[in-house]
Write a protein that holds these residues in place. Structure first.
Motif, PDB file in Angstrom:
ATOM      1  N   GLY A 192      18.228   4.626   4.843  1.00  0.00           N
ATOM      2  CA  GLY A 192      19.117   3.476   4.751  1.00  0.00           C
ATOM      3  C   GLY A 192      19.062   2.815   3.385  1.00  0.00           C
ATOM      4  N   PRO A 193      19.884   1.797   3.179  1.00  0.00           N
ATOM      5  CA  PRO A 193      19.813   1.021   1.935  1.00  0.00           C
ATOM      6  C   PRO A 193      18.429   0.389   1.784  1.00  0.00           C
ATOM      7  CG  PRO A 193      21.807   0.502   3.176  1.00  0.00           C
ATOM      8  CD  PRO A 193      20.946   1.308   4.087  1.00  0.00           C
ATOM      9  N   VAL A 194      17.874   0.471   0.598  1.00  0.00           N
ATOM     10  CA  VAL A 194      16.519  -0.044   0.368  1.00  0.00           C
ATOM     11  C   VAL A 194      16.608  -1.464  -0.172  1.00  0.00           C
ATOM     12  CG1 VAL A 194      14.306   0.347  -0.748  1.00  0.00           C
ATOM     13  CG2 VAL A 194      15.751   2.296  -0.139  1.00  0.00           C
ATOM     14  N   GLN A 195      16.142  -2.418   0.619  1.00  0.00           N
ATOM     15  CA  GLN A 195      16.123  -3.821   0.204  1.00  0.00           C
ATOM     16  C   GLN A 195      14.803  -4.116  -0.505  1.00  0.00           C
ATOM     17  OE1 GLN A 195      16.705  -5.982   3.822  1.00  0.00           O
ATOM     18  NE2 GLN A 195      18.864  -5.423   4.004  1.00  0.00           N
ATOM     19  N   ALA A 196      14.872  -4.923  -1.551  1.00  0.00           N
ATOM     20  CA  ALA A 196      13.683  -5.196  -2.357  1.00  0.00           C
ATOM     21  C   ALA A 196      12.562  -5.835  -1.535  1.00  0.00           C
ATOM     22  CB  ALA A 196      14.051  -6.088  -3.543  1.00  0.00           C
ATOM     23  N   ASN A 197      12.912  -6.663  -0.559  1.00  0.00           N
ATOM     24  CA  ASN A 197      11.866  -7.333   0.223  1.00  0.00           C
ATOM     25  C   ASN A 197      11.285  -6.453   1.323  1.00  0.00           C
ATOM     26  OD1 ASN A 197      14.120  -7.330   1.854  1.00  0.00           O
ATOM     27  ND2 ASN A 197      13.855  -9.431   2.576  1.00  0.00           N
ATOM     28  N   LYS A 198      11.755  -5.190   1.412  1.00  0.00           N
ATOM     29  CA  LYS A 198      11.232  -4.276   2.441  1.00  0.00           C
ATOM     30  C   LYS A 198      10.552  -3.051   1.824  1.00  0.00           C
ATOM     31  CE  LYS A 198      12.929  -6.813   5.744  1.00  0.00           C
ATOM     32  NZ  LYS A 198      14.139  -6.433   6.487  1.00  0.00           N
ATOM     33  N   THR A 199      10.427  -3.016   0.515  1.00  0.00           N
ATOM     34  CA  THR A 199       9.875  -1.813  -0.116  1.00  0.00           C
ATOM     35  C   THR A 199       8.416  -1.568   0.253  1.00  0.00           C
ATOM     36  OG1 THR A 199       9.433  -3.141  -2.101  1.00  0.00           O
ATOM     37  CG2 THR A 199      11.449  -1.811  -2.095  1.00  0.00           C
ATOM     38  N   ARG A 200       7.639  -2.632   0.490  1.00  0.00           N
ATOM     39  CA  ARG A 200       6.220  -2.426   0.813  1.00  0.00           C
ATOM     40  C   ARG A 200       6.056  -1.659   2.126  1.00  0.00           C
ATOM     41  NH1 ARG A 200       1.836  -4.463  -1.387  1.00  0.00           N
ATOM     42  NH2 ARG A 200       3.045  -6.042  -2.521  1.00  0.00           N
ATOM     43  N   LEU A 201       6.875  -1.995   3.124  1.00  0.00           N
ATOM     44  CA  LEU A 201       6.813  -1.289   4.406  1.00  0.00           C
ATOM     45  C   LEU A 201       7.182   0.179   4.223  1.00  0.00           C
ATOM     46  CD1 LEU A 201       8.549  -3.893   6.773  1.00  0.00           C
ATOM     47  CD2 LEU A 201       6.102  -3.388   6.619  1.00  0.00           C
ATOM     48  N   ILE A 202       8.227   0.427   3.454  1.00  0.00           N
ATOM     49  CA  ILE A 202       8.682   1.796   3.234  1.00  0.00           C
ATOM     50  C   ILE A 202       7.632   2.595   2.462  1.00  0.00           C
ATOM     51  CG2 ILE A 202      10.447   3.216   2.123  1.00  0.00           C
ATOM     52  CD1 ILE A 202      12.381   0.794   2.596  1.00  0.00           C
ATOM     53  N   ALA A 203       7.116   2.004   1.402  1.00  0.00           N
ATOM     54  CA  ALA A 203       6.123   2.701   0.579  1.00  0.00           C
ATOM     55  C   ALA A 203       4.859   3.022   1.359  1.00  0.00           C
ATOM     56  CB  ALA A 203       5.780   1.853  -0.652  1.00  0.00           C
ATOM     57  N   ALA A 204       4.557   2.217   2.367  1.00  0.00           N
ATOM     58  CA  ALA A 204       3.323   2.406   3.130  1.00  0.00           C
ATOM     59  C   ALA A 204       3.356   3.633   4.028  1.00  0.00           C
ATOM     60  CB  ALA A 204       3.035   1.159   3.967  1.00  0.00           C
ATOM     61  N   VAL A 205       4.537   3.979   4.564  1.00  0.00           N
ATOM     62  CA  VAL A 205       4.563   5.016   5.598  1.00  0.00           C
ATOM     63  C   VAL A 205       5.542   6.163   5.348  1.00  0.00           C
ATOM     64  CG1 VAL A 205       3.756   3.443   7.400  1.00  0.00           C
ATOM     65  CG2 VAL A 205       6.222   3.701   7.010  1.00  0.00           C
ATOM     66  N   ALA A 206       6.543   5.973   4.511  1.00  0.00           N
ATOM     67  CA  ALA A 206       7.551   7.025   4.325  1.00  0.00           C
ATOM     68  C   ALA A 206       6.987   8.181   3.511  1.00  0.00           C
ATOM     69  CB  ALA A 206       8.790   6.464   3.643  1.00  0.00           C
TER      70      ALA A 206
END
Length: 232
Positions: free
Chosen positions: A81-95
């Motif tokens: 999905g579109p990557v929002q700046a305030n959600k990058t930590r969650l994505i970087a942690a598990v993707a």
């Protein structure tokens, strides 16, 4: 589970037939099961049918599912999905893979927030192949600078490109849009970038995408059926 396995098998057969029709090897194309808004039980059921790669559109949902399902399952998590700046930590942690990056700031945040104990985060840059202002993705002129930024970041690994063309019922128009993405990848490779991934093609256009070189096709409803619950 049997019906889910049957649907999954039908999609895999469709991919195989499309590859053979275009003179490609079926094992060059990977199936990404788009599991957004599906419960973890549905993902576990697809896993039991042999599926290992799953795509999520929402960062919090990705994080919840990735942490709920055991690492021993060997699931490969893709954020599409579109990557929002305030959600990058969650994505970087598990993707494991992020498919739709279009801004240098997002690349920098994903790099800075990638845990040290994880392998580099695999990245596909999103190209706007439809030329519409309302569509996500960078223009062809913006692609090379974005690729240069990604290559310079040590916790990221640039793998290729991704696109979501404007829908069309005409297979030649579909192929024309996907050909633009393939040509953009070839241009980056000509600059020395070691890329191998074209993330393109969904349920309505996967045959056209495969004929133009897709290596990942993103399929949701044809596998899981209608979404199980609305996204909050």
């Amino acid at each position: 589970m049997s019906s889910l396995c049957e649907r999954l098998s039908a999609v895999q057969q469709r991919i195989q037939h499309a590859a053979i029709a275009c003179g490609r090897k079926p094992d060059e194309i990977h199936l990404l099961a788009v599991s957004k808004t599906q419960p973890v039980e549905a993902i576990a059921a697809a896993w039991a049918c042999g599926q290992r790669a799953f795509g999520e559109n929402y960062a919090q949902e990705l994080y919840a599912k990735a942490t709920a399902l055991t690492p021993e399952m060997g699931i490969e998590w893709h954020f599409i999905g579109p990557v929002q700046a305030n959600k990058t930590r969650l994505i970087a942690a598990v993707a494991d893979v992020v498919h739709a990056v279009e801004r240098e700031r997002i690349l920098q945040r994903l790099n800075d927030q990638r845990p040290d104990d994880k392998a580099p985060l695999q990245i596909c840059l999103q190209l706007n192949v439809s030329g519409e202002a309302s569509k996500s993705g960078v223009s062809p002129a913006e692609l090379l600078p974005l690729a240069q930024t990604c290559m310079a970041l040590p916790r990221l690994q640039l793998r290729g490109l991704m696109a979501i063309p404007a829908p069309s019922p005409d297979i030649q128009q579909q192929r024309q849009a996907f050909a633009q993405l393939r040509q953009a990848l070839e241009a980056l490779k000509a600059h020395g970038y070691p890329l191998d991934t074209l993330s393109m093609g969904m349920s309505d256009d996967l045959e056209a995408a495969i004929c133009e070189g897709a290596t990942w096709v993103r399929i949701g409803t044809a596998i899981f059926g209608q979404r199980s619950y609305p996204q909050a």
